[in-house]
Design a protein around this motif. Sequence first.
Motif, mmCIF file in Angstrom:
data_model
loop_
_atom_site.group_PDB
_atom_site.id
_atom_site.type_symbol
_atom_site.label_atom_id
_atom_site.label_comp_id
_atom_site.label_asym_id
_atom_site.label_seq_id
_atom_site.Cartn_x
_atom_site.Cartn_y
_atom_site.Cartn_z
ATOM 1 N N GLY A 27 -18.201 -1.692 -5.948
ATOM 2 C CA GLY A 27 -18.880 -0.406 -6.038
ATOM 3 C C GLY A 27 -18.805 0.198 -4.685
ATOM 4 O O GLY A 27 -18.042 -0.074 -3.730
ATOM 5 N N ASP A 28 -19.685 1.024 -4.800
ATOM 6 C CA ASP A 28 -19.971 2.041 -3.484
ATOM 7 C C ASP A 28 -18.803 2.757 -2.754
ATOM 8 O O ASP A 28 -18.381 2.809 -1.798
ATOM 9 N N ALA A 29 -18.018 3.330 -4.010
ATOM 10 C CA ALA A 29 -16.825 3.968 -3.592
ATOM 11 C C ALA A 29 -15.824 3.254 -2.668
ATOM 12 O O ALA A 29 -15.064 3.844 -1.893
ATOM 13 N N ALA A 30 -15.501 1.945 -2.878
ATOM 14 C CA ALA A 30 -14.809 1.046 -2.118
ATOM 15 C C ALA A 30 -13.284 1.059 -2.797
ATOM 16 O O ALA A 30 -13.047 1.441 -3.659
ATOM 17 N N SER A 31 -12.278 1.214 -1.741
ATOM 18 C CA SER A 31 -10.946 1.188 -2.048
ATOM 19 C C SER A 31 -10.353 -0.094 -1.508
ATOM 20 O O SER A 31 -10.469 -0.289 -0.189
ATOM 21 N N ASP A 62 -13.509 6.894 6.541
ATOM 22 C CA ASP A 62 -12.562 6.866 7.529
ATOM 23 C C ASP A 62 -12.957 5.377 8.633
ATOM 24 O O ASP A 62 -11.858 4.758 8.795
ATOM 25 N N ASP A 63 -14.075 4.833 8.470
ATOM 26 C CA ASP A 63 -14.307 3.947 9.480
ATOM 27 C C ASP A 63 -14.833 2.666 9.020
ATOM 28 O O ASP A 63 -14.651 1.615 9.444
ATOM 29 N N GLU A 64 -15.413 2.430 7.807
ATOM 30 C CA GLU A 64 -16.090 1.341 7.312
ATOM 31 C C GLU A 64 -15.167 0.464 6.698
ATOM 32 O O GLU A 64 -14.591 1.076 5.631
ATOM 33 N N ARG A 65 -15.163 -0.808 7.083
ATOM 34 C CA ARG A 65 -14.119 -1.892 6.779
ATOM 35 C C ARG A 65 -15.050 -2.936 6.265
ATOM 36 O O ARG A 65 -15.525 -3.530 7.345
ATOM 37 N N GLU A 66 -14.375 -3.712 5.143
ATOM 38 C CA GLU A 66 -15.326 -4.984 5.047
ATOM 39 C C GLU A 66 -14.295 -5.875 4.235
ATOM 40 O O GLU A 66 -13.314 -5.419 3.466
ATOM 41 N N LEU A 67 -14.797 -7.323 4.371
ATOM 42 C CA LEU A 67 -14.034 -8.124 3.140
ATOM 43 C C LEU A 67 -14.953 -8.627 2.408
ATOM 44 O O LEU A 67 -15.881 -9.289 2.877
ATOM 45 N N THR A 121 -18.055 -9.617 4.830
ATOM 46 C CA THR A 121 -17.829 -9.474 6.168
ATOM 47 C C THR A 121 -17.465 -8.479 6.680
ATOM 48 O O THR A 121 -16.618 -7.686 6.385
ATOM 49 N N PRO A 122 -18.356 -7.802 7.793
ATOM 50 C CA PRO A 122 -17.815 -6.465 8.208
ATOM 51 C C PRO A 122 -16.664 -6.807 9.204
ATOM 52 O O PRO A 122 -16.453 -7.712 9.838
#
Length: 716
Positions: free
Chosen positions: A567-571, A592-597, A611-612
């Motif tokens: 969730g959390d509007a993740a793509s 635009d900036d937040e990425r995680e695995l 994982t950030p």
Amino acid sequence: MAGDLVHLSSADRACRTRLGANVAHAVAAARVSCFAVQAEQSEYDAWMQLRRVAVVVPVLTLLAGCKSKPPGTTPARDASADAGTPVSTVLLGRELDLRDVRWSSTGDVIATTRVGVLRFAPEIDAPARLLRLPDGETPARLATSRGADVVALVTESQRLFVSRDGSELRAIAGVGSPATVDVSDDGTLIAVDEPPAPGAARTAGLRDAVTGRQLRTFDIFARFDPSSKFVASSKLIASVDGTSADIPLGDQHFLVWVAGHAALEAKNALVLVEPATRTTKRIPMCGRLEVDVERSRAIGVCEGRNTLEVVALPGGERMVVPLPPKVAHNFVAVFGAREGDDLFVQHGEANYAGEIHELKALRVDVAARKTEAVPLETLVVRELGGDHTLESASSAQSPRGRRSFEVGSPAVWPVRIRDVRGLELARWGPDSALGLTSRVRARERGLDLELAKVGVSNVARVRVGPPAPGIAEDLVPKSDMAKDTCGQDAHVRLGNGRMLWYPFDKQEWHPVACSCADFVCTKPFEATGGRVLDARADIVVIASTGNGTAIRFVDPGGTTRTSATIGDAASCKQARLAVDGRSAGFYCTRGDDERELVEIDVATGKELRRTPLGLPGPNPWTLEAMGKGAIVFSPPRHRWISPGLIVLEPSTGRRIVDVLALPNAAVARFEDGKVELFGDEASAAQAIRCDDGRLLLPFVTCRDRVQVKGRFALDL
């Protein structure tokens, strides 16, 4: 000789290192000894002194002077002191992917990289300098002076940095857009874009090269004259100190400074302006003009007369050479010769739409007024290049004669230096990996890489990590296009040793994938309600589109085993099944900036860990493999200079290994700067420099301290 460095005494090693690990040429004064240089100067300053003196002596004679200094002069340095010098390693093609390249007035090559300015002398193989920018600064525009050792650099944050005589980069001013930066020949002035006032037109400013103080402003596109007393722009010619009135150009267009004059293009004429006396001379010319600054002449191709005119400057003496039929009509460009007084005209054949194709070349003997057809592919010439500064010149008169460098955009390793005849004199850096495709398979605690040049059938296979059996036989198919029961003309995508075959029909992609394991595909699978992100023989990973990703793990028959929601509007547009098959990692972005695995358990659908990802740059990286103790990414494809990988630690996202891929080798660099080489070690060594804080030295100088074996092993 490079290999002998490790057997020398400490003093000898320091002196020889100063001359480069592979000395090609050495310059020294007869009275200059290595003793005085070692005692009084830094290594780089010492090298610059040795290069600037006028007496050339044989290499062996110079090295014979590198002997231990007599007792009582300076404290002796022993091998243990050398061994304790902190050394890190730099990978050419990753940190040092070249962006902008110029000549310096000393004959060094000056190049911007992501972290600063690289300065080296390929012909001599002297220690290179890496002039680092402060953290957060990225180079945008580079310029060098023709007559002084001054380098000017404008960063993307619009700050002006200057290096003088090889010193560190120093910020001297905040400026405007990095579109303009030019250094006067005497190195005292810099022209840059100024910060624009609200609603005002773009302007250029003249600044002191030491203090950064603004002296005056004028319109854009400033170019200094060789005397550094005048500057020409798109609208006027002005004195740099303001002692004489500006000369407006009107409808005339400034071309270049030549023979002490400003050359202006006017209608059917070339106008020469002598700025000190404000006198002008109008020389009738026809056609498009080219100015050869080096030989002080103007060249025009006259279509109506089908002739080429060569006019000496500033006198105006004219020579007219008749051209073969239609050459002037289909004219493309004029080039200057590297030797002699010949010119080369490039022309072609015009089709029905007037477009030029089938390019050809003519050699023009100006003195004899004759032309001769020459093969275009064998033509080696000097482009006329109107800019007298080094602003855009790949070819320049260096202290060692006319030299040119070859470098692409983005820059291609190695940098090749050629003489006036086009013969290669030296190269610097590893063999280029631009255009190199890389496929990755994670297995047996390591990575198997397949490396191939685009359009070339030859494939190099490099094992990064502990040896694994069968790599040569079953790594990957030899082609990106293949035929199988899963579809013809299918595109192959690799990951963790299996493929997804995406057949396409009528040039349209379909959400169809073939489940494959060990490169044997079972049956096609058509996804519904989402897109296939990864697959194996027994499991297919499907994700929904849009924000908030719904995950399904499906067997090849179409039955959903488990499902999950991120969730959390993740793509989440990328996923990889873990090597052991028990989980899958999803590469997700938010904003635009937040990425995680995000790692999901395949059997239960439960989230295991996040994982950030602090991956450099705004463009998406490619998730190549994942497992219990490692996550493997490759950089954005269109930004590759050399393909490479980074290995991250799960949960923390900490970078633990950098891998640089070369055409037939790979280099793994660990957090502490140690490196492990794979494949052709000689090729790999060319891609590494040792950084002692001031100099970049050949890898041989620190190999014993930084090279390790058997350390790369992934917990997958």
